[in-house]
Design a protein around this motif. Structure first.
Motif, PDB file in Angstrom:
ATOM      1  N   ALA A 132       0.826  -1.205   0.000  1.00  0.00           N
ATOM      2  CA  ALA A 132       0.000   0.000   0.000  1.00  0.00           C
ATOM      3  C   ALA A 132       0.864   1.260   0.000  1.00  0.00           C
ATOM      4  CB  ALA A 132      -0.916  -0.004   1.218  1.00  0.00           C
ATOM      5  N   GLN A 133       2.064   1.175   0.606  1.00  0.00           N
ATOM      6  CA  GLN A 133       2.923   2.342   0.706  1.00  0.00           C
ATOM      7  C   GLN A 133       3.809   2.516  -0.526  1.00  0.00           C
ATOM      8  OE1 GLN A 133       5.001   1.369   4.265  1.00  0.00           O
ATOM      9  NE2 GLN A 133       3.274   1.770   5.627  1.00  0.00           N
ATOM     10  N   ASN A 134       4.206   1.427  -1.146  1.00  0.00           N
ATOM     11  CA  ASN A 134       5.210   1.485  -2.202  1.00  0.00           C
ATOM     12  C   ASN A 134       4.704   1.010  -3.564  1.00  0.00           C
ATOM     13  OD1 ASN A 134       7.163   2.230  -0.194  1.00  0.00           O
ATOM     14  ND2 ASN A 134       7.277   0.076   0.409  1.00  0.00           N
ATOM     15  N   PHE A 135       3.427   0.771  -3.692  1.00  0.00           N
ATOM     16  CA  PHE A 135       2.925   0.144  -4.910  1.00  0.00           C
ATOM     17  C   PHE A 135       3.117   1.036  -6.138  1.00  0.00           C
ATOM     18  CE2 PHE A 135      -0.400  -0.466  -8.057  1.00  0.00           C
ATOM     19  CZ  PHE A 135      -0.195  -1.794  -8.383  1.00  0.00           C
ATOM     20  N   LYS A 136       3.611   0.417  -7.205  1.00  0.00           N
ATOM     21  CA  LYS A 136       3.681   1.039  -8.518  1.00  0.00           C
ATOM     22  C   LYS A 136       3.276   0.004  -9.555  1.00  0.00           C
ATOM     23  CE  LYS A 136       7.420   4.345  -7.573  1.00  0.00           C
ATOM     24  NZ  LYS A 136       8.786   4.794  -7.980  1.00  0.00           N
ATOM     25  N   PHE A 137       2.515   0.445 -10.556  1.00  0.00           N
ATOM     26  CA  PHE A 137       2.153  -0.472 -11.623  1.00  0.00           C
ATOM     27  C   PHE A 137       3.398  -0.875 -12.408  1.00  0.00           C
ATOM     28  CE2 PHE A 137      -2.061   1.310 -10.920  1.00  0.00           C
ATOM     29  CZ  PHE A 137      -2.871   0.199 -11.074  1.00  0.00           C
ATOM     30  N   PRO A 138       3.536  -2.151 -12.708  1.00  0.00           N
ATOM     31  CA  PRO A 138       4.699  -2.589 -13.482  1.00  0.00           C
ATOM     32  C   PRO A 138       4.508  -2.327 -14.970  1.00  0.00           C
ATOM     33  CG  PRO A 138       3.274  -4.448 -13.073  1.00  0.00           C
ATOM     34  CD  PRO A 138       2.641  -3.271 -12.353  1.00  0.00           C
ATOM     35  N   ALA A 139       5.597  -2.313 -15.689  1.00  0.00           N
ATOM     36  CA  ALA A 139       5.529  -2.375 -17.149  1.00  0.00           C
ATOM     37  C   ALA A 139       5.426  -3.846 -17.523  1.00  0.00           C
ATOM     38  CB  ALA A 139       6.768  -1.743 -17.767  1.00  0.00           C
ATOM     39  N   VAL A 140       4.334  -4.234 -18.157  1.00  0.00           N
ATOM     40  CA  VAL A 140       4.142  -5.648 -18.478  1.00  0.00           C
ATOM     41  C   VAL A 140       5.093  -6.051 -19.608  1.00  0.00           C
ATOM     42  CG1 VAL A 140       1.727  -5.545 -17.770  1.00  0.00           C
ATOM     43  CG2 VAL A 140       2.319  -5.165 -20.169  1.00  0.00           C
ATOM     44  N   PRO A 141       5.356  -7.337 -19.777  1.00  0.00           N
ATOM     45  CA  PRO A 141       6.266  -7.786 -20.846  1.00  0.00           C
ATOM     46  C   PRO A 141       5.840  -7.282 -22.223  1.00  0.00           C
ATOM     47  CG  PRO A 141       5.851  -9.569 -19.314  1.00  0.00           C
ATOM     48  CD  PRO A 141       4.936  -8.456 -18.913  1.00  0.00           C
TER      49      PRO A 141
ATOM     50  N   THR B 113       3.551 -17.160 -24.862  1.00  0.00           N
ATOM     51  CA  THR B 113       2.467 -17.760 -24.093  1.00  0.00           C
ATOM     52  C   THR B 113       1.939 -16.750 -23.075  1.00  0.00           C
ATOM     53  OG1 THR B 113       3.930 -18.602 -22.354  1.00  0.00           O
ATOM     54  CG2 THR B 113       3.555 -20.023 -24.279  1.00  0.00           C
ATOM     55  N   ILE B 114       0.749 -17.030 -22.551  1.00  0.00           N
ATOM     56  CA  ILE B 114       0.192 -16.165 -21.512  1.00  0.00           C
ATOM     57  C   ILE B 114       1.113 -16.121 -20.305  1.00  0.00           C
ATOM     58  CG2 ILE B 114      -1.667 -15.995 -19.812  1.00  0.00           C
ATOM     59  CD1 ILE B 114      -3.640 -16.789 -21.930  1.00  0.00           C
ATOM     60  N   LYS B 115       1.660 -17.262 -19.931  1.00  0.00           N
ATOM     61  CA  LYS B 115       2.541 -17.329 -18.774  1.00  0.00           C
ATOM     62  C   LYS B 115       3.709 -16.361 -18.901  1.00  0.00           C
ATOM     63  CE  LYS B 115       5.106 -20.618 -15.896  1.00  0.00           C
ATOM     64  NZ  LYS B 115       5.512 -22.044 -15.722  1.00  0.00           N
ATOM     65  N   ALA B 116       4.212 -16.194 -20.110  1.00  0.00           N
ATOM     66  CA  ALA B 116       5.354 -15.305 -20.329  1.00  0.00           C
ATOM     67  C   ALA B 116       4.969 -13.830 -20.255  1.00  0.00           C
ATOM     68  CB  ALA B 116       5.980 -15.598 -21.690  1.00  0.00           C
TER      69      ALA B 116
ATOM     70  N   ILE C  25       2.916 -12.452 -17.856  1.00  0.00           N
ATOM     71  CA  ILE C  25       2.416 -12.099 -16.532  1.00  0.00           C
ATOM     72  C   ILE C  25       3.560 -11.578 -15.656  1.00  0.00           C
ATOM     73  CG2 ILE C  25       1.156 -12.913 -14.508  1.00  0.00           C
ATOM     74  CD1 ILE C  25       0.130 -15.229 -16.214  1.00  0.00           C
ATOM     75  N   PRO C  26       3.472 -10.346 -15.156  1.00  0.00           N
ATOM     76  CA  PRO C  26       4.514  -9.844 -14.242  1.00  0.00           C
ATOM     77  C   PRO C  26       4.478 -10.596 -12.913  1.00  0.00           C
ATOM     78  CG  PRO C  26       3.128  -8.063 -15.123  1.00  0.00           C
ATOM     79  CD  PRO C  26       2.443  -9.347 -15.447  1.00  0.00           C
ATOM     80  N   ALA C  27       5.574 -10.552 -12.200  1.00  0.00           N
ATOM     81  CA  ALA C  27       5.640 -11.170 -10.877  1.00  0.00           C
ATOM     82  C   ALA C  27       4.611 -10.544  -9.951  1.00  0.00           C
ATOM     83  CB  ALA C  27       7.040 -11.002 -10.298  1.00  0.00           C
ATOM     84  N   GLN C  28       3.983 -11.378  -9.128  1.00  0.00           N
ATOM     85  CA  GLN C  28       2.991 -10.986  -8.120  1.00  0.00           C
ATOM     86  C   GLN C  28       1.633 -10.622  -8.733  1.00  0.00           C
ATOM     87  OE1 GLN C  28       5.127  -7.926  -5.829  1.00  0.00           O
ATOM     88  NE2 GLN C  28       5.636  -9.487  -4.318  1.00  0.00           N
ATOM     89  N   TRP C  29       1.456 -10.911 -10.007  1.00  0.00           N
ATOM     90  CA  TRP C  29       0.172 -10.683 -10.666  1.00  0.00           C
ATOM     91  C   TRP C  29      -0.374 -12.013 -11.173  1.00  0.00           C
ATOM     92  CZ3 TRP C  29      -2.239  -5.824 -11.509  1.00  0.00           C
ATOM     93  CH2 TRP C  29      -1.507  -4.734 -11.018  1.00  0.00           C
ATOM     94  N   LYS C  30      -1.703 -12.069 -11.368  1.00  0.00           N
ATOM     95  CA  LYS C  30      -2.320 -13.274 -11.910  1.00  0.00           C
ATOM     96  C   LYS C  30      -3.362 -12.879 -12.949  1.00  0.00           C
ATOM     97  CE  LYS C  30      -6.024 -13.590  -8.435  1.00  0.00           C
ATOM     98  NZ  LYS C  30      -6.683 -14.453  -7.408  1.00  0.00           N
ATOM     99  N   VAL C  31      -3.652 -13.793 -13.864  1.00  0.00           N
ATOM    100  CA  VAL C  31      -4.676 -13.575 -14.884  1.00  0.00           C
ATOM    101  C   VAL C  31      -6.034 -13.936 -14.308  1.00  0.00           C
ATOM    102  CG1 VAL C  31      -5.522 -14.271 -17.157  1.00  0.00           C
ATOM    103  CG2 VAL C  31      -3.070 -14.035 -16.767  1.00  0.00           C
ATOM    104  N   ILE C  32      -6.987 -13.004 -14.379  1.00  0.00           N
ATOM    105  CA  ILE C  32      -8.341 -13.300 -13.930  1.00  0.00           C
ATOM    106  C   ILE C  32      -9.329 -13.386 -15.089  1.00  0.00           C
ATOM    107  CG2 ILE C  32      -7.993 -12.363 -11.619  1.00  0.00           C
ATOM    108  CD1 ILE C  32      -9.486  -9.846 -12.503  1.00  0.00           C
ATOM    109  N   ASP C  33      -8.906 -12.976 -16.293  1.00  0.00           N
ATOM    110  CA  ASP C  33      -9.723 -13.177 -17.486  1.00  0.00           C
ATOM    111  C   ASP C  33      -8.827 -13.054 -18.715  1.00  0.00           C
ATOM    112  OD1 ASP C  33     -11.950 -13.714 -19.006  1.00  0.00           O
ATOM    113  OD2 ASP C  33     -12.748 -11.676 -18.956  1.00  0.00           O
TER     114      ASP C  33
ATOM    115  N   ASN D  37       4.947 -14.750 -31.752  1.00  0.00           N
ATOM    116  CA  ASN D  37       4.879 -14.007 -30.507  1.00  0.00           C
ATOM    117  C   ASN D  37       3.606 -13.169 -30.422  1.00  0.00           C
ATOM    118  OD1 ASN D  37       7.343 -14.708 -29.185  1.00  0.00           O
ATOM    119  ND2 ASN D  37       8.450 -13.446 -30.667  1.00  0.00           N
ATOM    120  N   TYR D  38       3.286 -12.763 -29.196  1.00  0.00           N
ATOM    121  CA  TYR D  38       2.277 -11.742 -28.946  1.00  0.00           C
ATOM    122  C   TYR D  38       3.013 -10.451 -28.610  1.00  0.00           C
ATOM    123  CZ  TYR D  38      -1.182 -15.452 -28.768  1.00  0.00           C
ATOM    124  OH  TYR D  38      -1.985 -16.517 -29.087  1.00  0.00           O
ATOM    125  N   LYS D  39       2.659  -9.371 -29.312  1.00  0.00           N
ATOM    126  CA  LYS D  39       3.341  -8.090 -29.147  1.00  0.00           C
ATOM    127  C   LYS D  39       2.415  -7.114 -28.432  1.00  0.00           C
ATOM    128  CE  LYS D  39       5.484  -4.326 -31.768  1.00  0.00           C
ATOM    129  NZ  LYS D  39       5.809  -3.805 -33.130  1.00  0.00           N
TER     130      LYS D  39
END
Length: 235
Positions: free
Chosen positions: A18-27, A32-35, A37-45, A101-103
């Motif tokens: 909550a104090q240090n959160f910043k949105f990451p730059a995604v790959p 693949t979808i797995k590739a 996904i940033p660390a600490q994030w998950k796909v919900i749809d 690839n997906y770009k």
């Protein structure tokens, strides 16, 4: 004493995002979808489909952070009404297929409603869909009055433009309902009012011109419920 120290350490760890959160730059790309996904994030749809007219299946993902953080979320006119909420941030990412690839084409950190923004009905997010090169979003929420919002965006002129939208509201007890369907390309609005139990012929239907000069994009339409399209009329 050791137990107390451990508890304090755990509390610090839980509040740190909550104090240090910043949105990451995604790959920027991946096979693949797995590739993607940033660390600490998950796909919900996720949804596959052609979004740029090249007859290949592109990819849209909604990601959610692992922990709740403080977010300043826009209400009203996008800027003057900001409410701080504690919830799990979400990201929309859109990738076009390029060879194997997906770009990455789009990362949007604001438009997707969070799980706490649906009122008594809970998480407002409904599944993504792709049809006729449009990326379609749907949300539901409310309590006594329930609402359904839907939006269609199309990739045109190197940007995502809002082509259609719908705002459907009904009262849980009385059955009173109001259905507004917006066509921003043809600049018209259809308004249906009556009750949910009536047949279409028994409800009042009006078609009206829609005075919109330019199509809204993800940048100019920050999140659902923040566009005052008319007096006391929000989309």
């Amino acid at each position: 004493m050791r137990i107390l120290i451990n508890l304090l350490f755990l509390c610090c760890c839980l509040t740190a995002p909550a104090q240090n959160f910043k949105f990451p730059a995604v790959p920027a790309q991946g096979k693949t979808i797995k590739a993607l996904i940033p660390a600490q994030w998950k796909v919900i749809d996720s949804v596959y489909g052609d979004l740029n007219g090249d007859k290949t299946e592109d990819l849209a993902l909604i990601l959610e952070f692992y922990a709740s953080v403080k977010e300043n979320r826009a209400y009203g006119d996008n800027t003057t009404e900001l409410i701080t909420e504690i919830q799990r941030p979400r990201i929309l990412t859109i990738y076009f297929k390029a060879g194997r690839n997906y770009k990455l084409i789009t990362q949007n950190n604001n438009f997707i409603l969070r799980s706490e923004e649906g009122g008594a009905m809970g998480d407002p997010l409904r599944p993504l869909s792709i049809a006729d090169n449009n990326l379609n979003f749907a949300f539901e929420g409310g309590s006594g009055w329930k609402w359904k919002l839907n939006y269609s965006f199309k990739y045109q002129g190197n940007d995502w433009q809002l082509t259609k939208a719908g705002n459907y509201a009904y009262h849980n007890s009385s059955g009173e309902m109001n259905d507004k369907q917006y066509d921003f390309v043809n600049k018209k609005r259809v308004v249906i009012s009556g009750t949910v139990d009536n047949k279409d012929a028994d409800n009042e239907k009006m078609e009206q011109p829609l005075a919109v000069k330019t199509l809204r994009t993800f940048q100019s339409f920050k999140k659902p419920w923040t566009w005052e399209i008319g007096p006391d009329e929000y989309l």
